[in-house]
Design an enzyme around this catalytic site. Structure first.
Site, PDB file in Angstrom:
ATOM      1  N   ASP A  58       0.777  -1.243  -0.092  1.00 55.50           N
ATOM      2  CA  ASP A  58      -0.040  -0.170   0.212  1.00 55.50           C
ATOM      3  C   ASP A  58       0.915   1.265  -0.015  1.00 55.50           C
ATOM      4  OD1 ASP A  58      -2.073   2.138   0.689  1.00 55.50           O
ATOM      5  OD2 ASP A  58      -3.456   0.496   1.511  1.00 55.50           O
ATOM      6  N   SER A 107      -7.165   3.898  -1.278  1.00 57.23           N
ATOM      7  CA  SER A 107      -6.876   2.850  -1.264  1.00 57.23           C
ATOM      8  C   SER A 107      -8.333   2.225  -1.577  1.00 57.23           C
ATOM      9  CB  SER A 107      -6.403   2.445  -0.093  1.00 57.23           C
ATOM     10  OG  SER A 107      -4.594   2.809   0.090  1.00 57.23           O
ATOM     11  N   ASP A 159      -9.796  -3.114   6.188  1.00 53.29           N
ATOM     12  CA  ASP A 159      -9.798  -1.985   6.280  1.00 53.29           C
ATOM     13  C   ASP A 159      -9.465  -1.886   4.410  1.00 53.29           C
ATOM     14  OD1 ASP A 159      -7.739   1.232   6.334  1.00 53.29           O
ATOM     15  OD2 ASP A 159      -6.115   0.295   5.735  1.00 53.29           O
ATOM     16  N   THR A 161      -7.994  -1.566   1.713  1.00 54.25           N
ATOM     17  CA  THR A 161      -7.374  -2.675   1.041  1.00 54.25           C
ATOM     18  C   THR A 161      -7.334  -4.713   0.990  1.00 54.25           C
ATOM     19  OG1 THR A 161      -4.997  -1.270   0.552  1.00 54.25           O
ATOM     20  CG2 THR A 161      -5.071  -3.494  -0.361  1.00 54.25           C
ATOM     21  N   ARG A 172     -15.620   3.480   2.881  1.00 57.95           N
ATOM     22  CA  ARG A 172     -14.404   2.645   3.836  1.00 57.95           C
ATOM     23  C   ARG A 172     -14.706   2.858   4.913  1.00 57.95           C
ATOM     24  NH1 ARG A 172      -8.988   4.763   2.213  1.00 57.95           N
ATOM     25  NH2 ARG A 172      -8.105   3.912   3.676  1.00 57.95           N
ATOM     26  N   GLU A 329      -1.126  -8.059   2.120  1.00 56.01           N
ATOM     27  CA  GLU A 329      -1.156  -6.474   2.235  1.00 56.01           C
ATOM     28  C   GLU A 329      -0.300  -6.390   3.281  1.00 56.01           C
ATOM     29  OE1 GLU A 329      -3.821  -3.991   3.555  1.00 56.01           O
ATOM     30  OE2 GLU A 329      -2.872  -2.690   2.216  1.00 56.01           O
ATOM     31  N   ASP A 334       2.226   2.727   3.394  1.00 56.61           N
ATOM     32  CA  ASP A 334       1.418   4.163   3.373  1.00 56.61           C
ATOM     33  C   ASP A 334       1.045   4.610   4.806  1.00 56.61           C
ATOM     34  OD1 ASP A 334      -1.203   5.404   2.308  1.00 56.61           O
ATOM     35  OD2 ASP A 334      -1.438   4.189   3.883  1.00 56.61           O
ATOM     36  N   LYS A 335       0.881   3.700   5.848  1.00 55.36           N
ATOM     37  CA  LYS A 335       0.468   4.214   6.994  1.00 55.36           C
ATOM     38  C   LYS A 335       1.524   5.185   7.478  1.00 55.36           C
ATOM     39  CE  LYS A 335      -3.148   1.293   7.336  1.00 55.36           C
ATOM     40  NZ  LYS A 335      -3.980   2.521   6.639  1.00 55.36           N
ATOM     41  N   HIS A 338       2.244   8.496   5.678  1.00 58.03           N
ATOM     42  CA  HIS A 338       1.101  10.056   6.134  1.00 58.03           C
ATOM     43  C   HIS A 338       1.726  10.026   7.180  1.00 58.03           C
ATOM     44  CE1 HIS A 338      -2.022   8.816   3.442  1.00 58.03           C
ATOM     45  NE2 HIS A 338      -2.100   7.926   3.608  1.00 58.03           N
ATOM     46  N   ASP A 376      -1.218  -0.289  -4.306  1.00 57.00           N
ATOM     47  CA  ASP A 376      -2.298   0.687  -4.947  1.00 57.00           C
ATOM     48  C   ASP A 376      -2.189   1.934  -5.440  1.00 57.00           C
ATOM     49  OD1 ASP A 376      -1.824   1.500  -2.478  1.00 57.00           O
ATOM     50  OD2 ASP A 376      -3.754   1.022  -2.335  1.00 57.00           O
ATOM     51  N   HIS A 377      -0.656   2.875  -4.909  1.00 50.98           N
ATOM     52  CA  HIS A 377      -1.296   4.496  -5.652  1.00 50.98           C
ATOM     53  C   HIS A 377       0.583   4.815  -5.023  1.00 50.98           C
ATOM     54  CE1 HIS A 377      -1.606   4.779  -1.516  1.00 50.98           C
ATOM     55  NE2 HIS A 377      -2.520   4.763  -0.624  1.00 50.98           N
ATOM     56  N   HIS A 420      -0.604  11.117  -0.220  1.00 47.40           N
ATOM     57  CA  HIS A 420      -0.886   9.644  -1.469  1.00 47.40           C
ATOM     58  C   HIS A 420      -0.847  10.934  -2.620  1.00 47.40           C
ATOM     59  CE1 HIS A 420      -3.986   7.326  -0.217  1.00 47.40           C
ATOM     60  NE2 HIS A 420      -3.175   7.166   0.619  1.00 47.40           N
TER      61      HIS A 420
HETATM   62 MG    MG Z   1      -4.420  -0.852   2.284  1.00 44.30          MG
HETATM   63 ZN    ZN Z   2      -3.111   6.242   2.283  1.00 46.88          ZN
END
Ligand code: MG
Ligand code: ZN
Length: 457
Positions: A58, A107, A159, A161, A172, A329, A334-335, A338, A376-377, A420
Site C-alpha cells: 500500500d 486505497s 481496512d 485494501t 470505507r 497486503e 502507506d500509513k 502518511h 495501489d498508489h 498520496h
Molecule cells: Mg491498504
Molecule cells: Zn494512505
C-alpha cells in the site's frame, strides 16, 4: 461483467512472443545460459494458472521501493520484489461520480479498480462511482470458480485494501456494525449486506489474517446474528479464530480461519525518529518496536501459513483440481508514509519484501502460480540531496552502507497527514499470464490479468 481492456495490438504483439517462447521453455530452465532477450522470452508463459498470489504494497511507489533498497540492501543491491522477470507500470487514478478522472486515488477506489476492473470514487468499496451498485470482485469470482481464497494484511482486515475483495460499501469507514454512519443503505436493517467485517465473514473467505480485532468485537445490530459480536458470528459460520503467532501456527484442517492479531492496525516492525522541520540528526532505524507485542506474527509467516491452509482447503474443496487466490497486503508502508516516519516505512517495506520472497519460493516449486507484486498508489516520500533544504519534513538516515540518505515528506503542511500522489506505480509478475503486466497498463487491467490466469467468468 466488465470486459478486458487490453488493446488488440498489444495482445497480438504479446501473442507473437508467446509462440516464439514455447520452444525455449522446453529446452532449458537455466536462465544463466541466456541473454536478457532469451530470459524475457523464457519468462513469458501463456496458459492457465492454478494459483494466484497477489501482493499489494500500500502506497509503495518507486520512491518507497528505492528507499527500502538503499537502506537495507544498498543502492546496487536488489530486493526480492526487484527479481521478477517481467515488470511494467500502471496508472492508478480514481474517478468522480460522473466518470471524469480524479488524479489522486485512495486505497478504496484503487482497490476497487484492481479487484473489480471498474474505477470508482475515492472512499468507495467495490461499488460503482455514480449509482453505488455492487460490482463482482475477483475473490468472489474465484470462489464461484471453486478456488480456495485468502486475504492477509498488516492493517485492520476491514481496512480498504482487504475490504475490496469480500465486501461492497458506499464508504470505507463502514468497517464494523457500529461504524455505519456513512453507509445508510448498506445496513442490514435497510436490507443491505451490513458492515465490512460482517460481509467479510459472511463471504466465508477461507483464510483472513490481519489486524482489526476491535471491529470484530462489535455487536451485530440487526438480522440473523443480532446481539452476537462479529467474531461470534464468524464462529457460527465455522471459522476458527486465532489471535497470536502460537495459535496461528497450531491451526489446521479445512475449516476457515480468522486471525486477528491486533485491536487496530498491526504495530510496525521498525521504529525511529519521524521526519521533522529542518531535519533530524543522522539516525539508524531500530529494527524492533517496543509497542509490538511478542507473539505478533510477521507478514512473511502469515503468508507461509495462509498458503498451507489454502492448500489444505483446496484438497478438501475440489480434490486439488483447482488452486487458490491469495492477496497479501503490506499496509503500513502507506500509513508510515502518511506519518512521515521513514524507519517505520522502511521496516514495513522490508517485511513486505520478505512476504514476496515466500510467494516466489512457493512459485519456484509450483510454476503454475502467477505471482504479482504491485502497489495501489504512489506516496509522499522522496530521496533528496543531502544539501537540499526542502520546505517540508526531512530525516537523514545512515544506511547499512554507512552513507547518509535524506528523505523528504512535503505533500502536505507539517503536522497534517502527508498525502498520496498521482504517479503511476510498478507492477511486476512471474508465471502464467504475467506478460500482461508489461508496458504501461491501468490498475483495472490487473483484474483482467488474474481473471484470465484463473479462467474466471
Ligand atoms: Mg491498504
Ligand atoms: Zn494512505
Amino acid at each position: 461483467m466488465p470486459r478486458p481492456r487490453l488493446s488488440r495490438s498489444r495482445l497480438m504483439a504479446v501473442g507473437a512472443v508467446v509462440v516464439a517462447s514455447t520452444a525455449a521453455v522446453a529446452v532449458s530452465t537455466t536462465a544463466g545460459a541466456f541473454g536478457p532477450k532469451q530470459q524475457a522470452q523464457h519468462a513469458i508463459k501463456d496458459g492457465k494458472a492454478k494459483n494466484v498470489i497477489l501482493l499489494i504494497g500500500d502506497g509503495m511507489g518507486d520512491s518507497e521501493i528505492t528507499l527500502a533498497r538503499d537502506y537495507t540492501v544498498g543502492a546496487a543491491g536488489r530486493l526480492n520484489m526487484d527479481k521478477f522477470p517481467l515488470t511494467g507500470a500502471y496508472t492508478t487514478y480514481a474517478v468522480h461520480a460522473d466518470g471524469t478522472p480524479d488524479y489522486v486515488t485512495d486505497s478504496a477506489a484503487s482497490g476497487t479498480g484492481w479487484a473489480t476492473g471498474v474505477k470508482t470514487v475515492n472512499g468507495r468499496i467495490s461499488k460503482t462511482p455514480g449509482t453505488d451498485k455492487a460490482v463482482p470482485t475477483i475473490l468472489e469470482l474465484a470462489q464461484k470458480g471453486g478456488y480456495a481464497t485468502g486475504s492477509v494484511s498488516t492493517a485492520e482486515l476491514t481496512d480498504a485494501t482487504p475490504a475490496v475483495l469480500a465486501s461492497h460499501a458506499t464508504d470505507r469507514s463502514c468497517q464494523g456494525p457500529a461504524d455505519m454512519a456513512k453507509c445508510p443503505t448498506d445496513t442490514i436493517s435497510k436490507g443491505g449486506p451490513g458492515s465490512i467485517a460482517e460481509q467479510s465473514v459472511n463471504h466465508k473467505v477461507d483464510v483472513l489474517l490481519g489486524g482489526g480485532k476491535q471491529r470484530f468485537d462489535q455487536k451485530v445490530t440487526d438480522g440473523k446474528y443480532k446481539g452476537l459480536t462479529v467474531t461470534e458470528q464468524a464462529q457460527k459460520l465455522g471459522y476458527q479464530v486465532v489471535t497470536d503467532d502460537r495459535s496461528l501456527k497450531a491451526v489446521k484442517g479445512d475449516k476457515p480461519v480468522l486471525g486477528l492479531f491486533a485491536p487496530g492496525n498491526v504495530p510496525t516492525e521498525w521504529t525511529g525518529k519521524p521526519a521533522a522541520l529542518g531535519g533530524t540528526d543522522p539516525q539508524r532505524c531500530l529494527t524492533s518496536n517496543p509497542n509490538r507485542p511478542a507473539g505478533t506474527p510477521d507478514l512473511a509467516d502469515q503468508t507461509t501459513k495462509a498458503i498451507q491452509l489454502l492448500e489444505a482447503k483446496q484438497k478438501h474443496k475440489n480434490g486439488n483440481k483447482k488452486g487458490f487466490f491469495l492477496q497479501v497486503e503490506g499496509a503500513s508502508i502507506d500509513k508510515q508514509d502518511h506519518s512521515a516516519d521513514p524507519c517505520g516505512q522502511i521496516g514495513e517495506t522490508a517485511a513486505f519484501d520478505r512476504a514476496v520472497k515466500v510467494a516466489r519460493a512457493y512459485a519456484a516449486k509450483h510454476p503454475d502460480t502467477l505471482v504479482v507484486t504491485t502497489a495501489d498508489h504512489g506516496h509522499t516520500s522522496q530521496i533528496v540531496p543531502l544539501e537540499a533544504q526542502p520546505p517540508g519534513l526531512t530525516s537523514t538516515l545512515i544506511t547499512d552502507e554507512g552513507q547518509q540518505l535524506k528523505v523528504n515528506y512535503s505533500t502536505n503542511t507539517p503536522g497534517q497527514s502527508q498525502e498520496h500522489t498521482g504517479v503511476q506505480v510498478r507492477i511486476a509478475a512471474q508465471g502464467p499470464q504475467a506478460y500482461r503486466v508489461l508496458g504501461v497498463t491501468d490498475q483495472t487491467d490487473l483484474f483482467t490479468t488474474v481473471r484470465e490466469a484463473l479462467r474466471l467468468r
